[in-house]
Scaffold this active site. Sequence first.
Site, PDB file in Angstrom:
ATOM      1  N   ASP A   1     -11.296   2.603   3.536  1.00  0.00           N
ATOM      2  CA  ASP A   1     -11.565   1.169   3.395  1.00  0.00           C
ATOM      3  C   ASP A   1     -13.055   0.909   3.141  1.00  0.00           C
ATOM      4  O   ASP A   1     -13.429  -0.182   2.703  1.00  0.00           O
ATOM      5  CB  ASP A   1     -11.178   0.439   4.696  1.00  0.00           C
ATOM      6  CG  ASP A   1      -9.882  -0.336   4.564  1.00  0.00           C
ATOM      7  OD1 ASP A   1      -9.593  -0.824   3.461  1.00  0.00           O
ATOM      8  OD2 ASP A   1      -9.177  -0.475   5.579  1.00  0.00           O
TER       9      ASP A   1
ATOM     10  N   LYS B   1       0.847  -1.204   0.000  1.00  0.00           N
ATOM     11  CA  LYS B   1       0.000   0.000   0.000  1.00  0.00           C
ATOM     12  C   LYS B   1       0.881   1.252   0.000  1.00  0.00           C
ATOM     13  O   LYS B   1       0.619   2.218  -0.715  1.00  0.00           O
ATOM     14  CB  LYS B   1      -0.947  -0.015   1.215  1.00  0.00           C
ATOM     15  CG  LYS B   1      -2.086  -1.013   1.043  1.00  0.00           C
ATOM     16  CD  LYS B   1      -2.914  -1.251   2.301  1.00  0.00           C
ATOM     17  CE  LYS B   1      -3.899  -2.392   2.021  1.00  0.00           C
ATOM     18  NZ  LYS B   1      -4.724  -2.782   3.176  1.00  0.00           N
TER      19      LYS B   1
ATOM     20  N   GLN C   1      -5.013  -1.699   9.283  1.00  0.00           N
ATOM     21  CA  GLN C   1      -4.919  -3.031   8.666  1.00  0.00           C
ATOM     22  C   GLN C   1      -5.565  -4.076   9.576  1.00  0.00           C
ATOM     23  O   GLN C   1      -5.294  -4.116  10.775  1.00  0.00           O
ATOM     24  CB  GLN C   1      -3.437  -3.360   8.402  1.00  0.00           C
ATOM     25  CG  GLN C   1      -3.219  -4.637   7.622  1.00  0.00           C
ATOM     26  CD  GLN C   1      -3.764  -4.595   6.194  1.00  0.00           C
ATOM     27  OE1 GLN C   1      -3.843  -3.537   5.565  1.00  0.00           O
ATOM     28  NE2 GLN C   1      -4.174  -5.741   5.684  1.00  0.00           N
TER      29      GLN C   1
HETATM   30  N1  GUN Z   1      -7.193  -7.085   5.697  1.00  0.00           N
HETATM   31  C1  GUN Z   1      -7.494  -7.830   4.607  1.00  0.00           C
HETATM   32  N2  GUN Z   1      -8.020  -7.048   3.628  1.00  0.00           N
HETATM   33  C2  GUN Z   1      -8.054  -5.796   4.134  1.00  0.00           C
HETATM   34  C3  GUN Z   1      -8.463  -4.548   3.583  1.00  0.00           C
HETATM   35  O1  GUN Z   1      -8.952  -4.422   2.454  1.00  0.00           O
HETATM   36  N3  GUN Z   1      -8.311  -3.470   4.414  1.00  0.00           N
HETATM   37  C4  GUN Z   1      -7.811  -3.568   5.667  1.00  0.00           C
HETATM   38  N4  GUN Z   1      -7.729  -2.466   6.398  1.00  0.00           N
HETATM   39  N5  GUN Z   1      -7.420  -4.706   6.195  1.00  0.00           N
HETATM   40  C5  GUN Z   1      -7.533  -5.807   5.427  1.00  0.00           C
END
Ligand code: GUN
Length: 282
Positions: free
Chosen positions: A116, A49, A93
């Site tokens: 998100d 990211k 996350q």
């Molecule tokens: N863990 C697995 N997929 C995601 C996601 O799309 N966003 C976040 N914040 N955590 C995750």
Amino acid sequence: MAEIIDGKKISQDIKDEVRDEIKEQGISACLAVIIVGEDPASQVYVKNKKTACEYCGIRSLSYELPENTSEKDLTELIEKLNSDDTVDGILVQLPLPKHINEDNIIEAIDPGKDVDGFSRRSVGALSIGTDGFVSCTPAGVIELLKRSGVEIAGKECVIMGRSNIVGKPMAMLMLRENATVTVVHSKTRHIEEICKRADILIVAIGRPRMITEDYVKDGAVVIDVGIHRIDPEKNNGKKLCGDVDYEDVEPVASYITPVPGGVGPMTIAMLMKNVLKAAKDR
Ligand code: GUN
């Protein structure tokens, strides 16, 4: 023989579009990324990211907190970022360590910075069809379909899986695109029969190679959201597979996403799009 939907190329196009818009319009955008603990998969996602932010010209702030961080301390950090005008998006996350309530943390994020799309306000907006942040993976699936020229309106769409991150928002998005939507899950009876009706089959069940041609209608579009690590020595040198048995399904499908290189890279590209939206909306 199916046409392969190239998620790597489409995600690159989207990142280039975000980068161009940021550059041409002189937009300043900033994403704060928080990770708690040392889950290796999460560390890789967070690193990817940050790399994508750098590519797109988005500033990224990184908070790597120890496993024993309290819910109170994490909430205080989020509140600090909520009131920081230079921060456009906040991403925590998941999964979080067990002693932290994920729902409380998601709700602590300012809805205007919820890139998100996991908060109640974002999910509610999606469900009633008003503007808001959409969860990145399902939003990425819609982009894959549209940019590959797959028509959605009026089609029978079956979604396998009902998670808050993929299955449920996926159903809302396909409805918004005027598909006829069915969601199947672990308690569904006659699951093969229902899947075989699908013009568009979207699989997010978290089981390696479970979907064989027995689940797929001739000419169906098959989207595989799953990703699993497998032993390359037992799998012709392959390190990853999806929820779909690709070799079995590819000959009967009209379009199919590979793993890797299908849905996976789209999640981060859509995150970049959401950060740009957050920056423009503020
Ligand atoms: N863990 C697995 N997929 C995601 C996601 O799309 N966003 C976040 N914040 N955590 C995750």
